[in-house]
Design an enzyme around this catalytic site. Structure first.
Site, short mmCIF file in Angstrom:
data_model
loop_
_atom_site.label_atom_id
_atom_site.label_comp_id
_atom_site.label_asym_id
_atom_site.label_seq_id
_atom_site.Cartn_x
_atom_site.Cartn_y
_atom_site.Cartn_z
CB CYS A 88 52.43 17.77 69.27
SG CYS A 88 53.24 18.75 70.55
CB CYS A 91 55.18 23.17 66.43
SG CYS A 91 56.73 23.10 67.36
CB CYS A 167 60.79 17.86 71.47
SG CYS A 167 60.01 19.46 71.14
CD GLN A 238 61.48 35.71 77.34
OE1 GLN A 238 61.06 34.79 76.63
NE2 GLN A 238 60.75 36.81 77.56
CG PHE A 266 54.67 43.43 84.59
CD1 PHE A 266 53.51 42.92 85.16
CD2 PHE A 266 54.62 44.68 83.97
CE1 PHE A 266 52.32 43.65 85.10
CE2 PHE A 266 53.45 45.40 83.92
CZ PHE A 266 52.29 44.89 84.49
CD GLU A 287 57.19 39.04 89.24
OE1 GLU A 287 56.21 38.25 89.26
OE2 GLU A 287 57.52 39.69 88.22
CG ASP A 330 58.78 41.26 80.03
OD1 ASP A 330 57.91 40.89 79.22
OD2 ASP A 330 59.82 40.61 80.24
CB CYS A 357 54.52 37.39 75.05
SG CYS A 357 53.39 37.40 76.47
#
Length: 402
Positions: A88, A91, A167, A238, A266, A287, A330, A357
């Site tokens: 998968c 992860c 999962c 999130q 953002f 936005e 962000d 991120c």
């Protein structure tokens, strides 16, 4: 990290290398070096391990390989919880004990700041780990099988559906309904499932015929920092609520307790604008996404000192006539466009809080702001996505007092 989208080829014959894994890179692969000196990004190896790995992709200046045998295991190696781990694509780090994941991720942030941004790592605070590194993901997008209607994930190689019965990183509610979705995915490209444990609200989109619960919702109600947010199916929010609360705490600590004008750039569905509006005389949320902006209008309606501007931040922020005294950034993974950073250094808000991120683009953008006169006070890594190679950071910059 491996650079997706660059030209690569499959080795003409199977090439197996014996490699010593050095450190983790952003994305979750381990850095190693082939006998000829080429860099090898090696999946599913832990730092320090000696492994055998099969090369899957050959790029002009590096290789990508996957671990097939561990010759000298790290003391941090553990048995993955998921039987699909390694196949998968969701992860990358289930083979590492969680404290080791945290150490590796913090080291990635330090390395990226130094190498890309030329910034000292003394500003990096200890990573904020998750209290529960399993069962956290409340937004899951399942792929479907055309013939039998199976529901699951696409293989990490980019083709072939892996049927998923459970999962281990998904919200327990998502795992409860997953067996009932199986066999009902035929004719649907994907099935999106979102759930809020705080409100009990959920979304399963599009409509899934034949299942014993309502589907086809176009939005659901999420709760963060005591505020409720309408979130549409196509809008971002999130996926780890507990760690999102930690993010809000970090942003709140970085922002001034009182101010005149806050810009939430953002802004998504208006999250930070809504939560911190009571600290400022006025708040402007910017936005680009129409669906997220529609949600932001609803979520900010009770906030009399807030308004929403719809469009690209790089178009709207430089045209501001009223200079903000605090900005929250962000951005998505590509980071901020140059006009955004130029506008900030021109306006000189006393505090900039940068939520990222992607530590690579964060380092690049922080360098621009520091060169523009800002002082970087701290960078706090935040593990929003345990068991994966993704890393979130909250950074604070301040304009030096005259």
């Amino acid at each position: 990290m491996p650079r997706r989208g660059h030209r690569w080829k499959t080795p003409p014959e199977q090439l197996t290398l014996t490699l010593r894994a050095e450190s983790l890179v952003f994305g979750g692969a381990a850095l190693a070096r082939a006998p000829d000196g080429r860099v090898v990004f090696t999946w599913f190896a832990a730092p320090g391990e000696l492994v055998e790995a099969v090369v899957e992709r050959e790029y002009p200046d590096y290789l990508e390989a996957v671990t097939t045998r561990v010759l000298e295991p790290s003391p941090d190696r553990v048995e993955p919880r998921c039987p699909l781990f390694g196949e998968c694509g969701g992860c990358q780090l289930q083979h590492m004990a969680y404290p080791a994941q945290l150490r590796a991720k913090e080291a990635v942030v330090r390395e990226q700041l130094k190498r890309i941004g030329g910034l000292g790592d003394d500003v990096v605070r200890p990573i904020v780990g998750a209290r529960e590194p399993w069962g956290y993901r409340n937004h899951v997008r399942f792929s479907t099988g055309r013939k039998f209607g199976d529901v699951g994930f696409i293989s990490r190689r980019g083709h072939g559906l892996l049927k998923v019965e459970h999962c281990p990183i998904a919200d327990p509610w998502v795992n409860e309904i997953l067996p009932q979705l199986q066999g009902h995915g035929a004719g649907l490209h994907q099935i999106q499932v979102r759930h809020s444990a705080a409100t009990g609200s959920f979304l399963v989109n599009p409509a899934v015929p034949g299942v014993p619960f309502p589907t086809g919702q176009t939005s659901y109600l999420e709760r963060l920092a005591g505020h409720d947010f309408v979130v549409s199916a196509s809008a971002f929010f999130q996926v780890n609520t507990a760690q999102a609360e930690e993010m809000v705490r970090l942003v709140g600590e970085a922002l001034p307790s009182r101010g005149r004008l806050l810009v939430d750039a953002f802004a998504g569905v208006g999250t930070f604008a809504r939560i911190f509006a009571d600290r400022f005389d006025s708040v402007v949320a910017i936005e680009e996404s129409n669906s997220a902006a529609r949600d932001a209008k609803v979520n900010l309606a009770p906030v009399k000192n807030a308004r929403i501007r719809i469009g690209k931040v790089e178009d709207i922020l430089p045209a501001f006539e009223d200079h903000p005294d605090a900005i929250v950034l962000d951005p998505p993974r590509p980071g901020c466009a140059p006009p955004v950073l130029a506008a900030i250094t021109a306006f000189r808000p006393r505090v900039v809080v940068y939520v990222s991120c992607n530590p690579a683009t964060l380092a690049r953008d922080l360098r621009v702001l520091v060169d523009g006169g800002y002082r970087l006070t701290d960078v706090t890594p935040l593990d929003m996505f345990p068991q994966t190679g993704h890393i979130e950071c909250v950074s604070r910059l301040e304009w030096p007092a005259a």
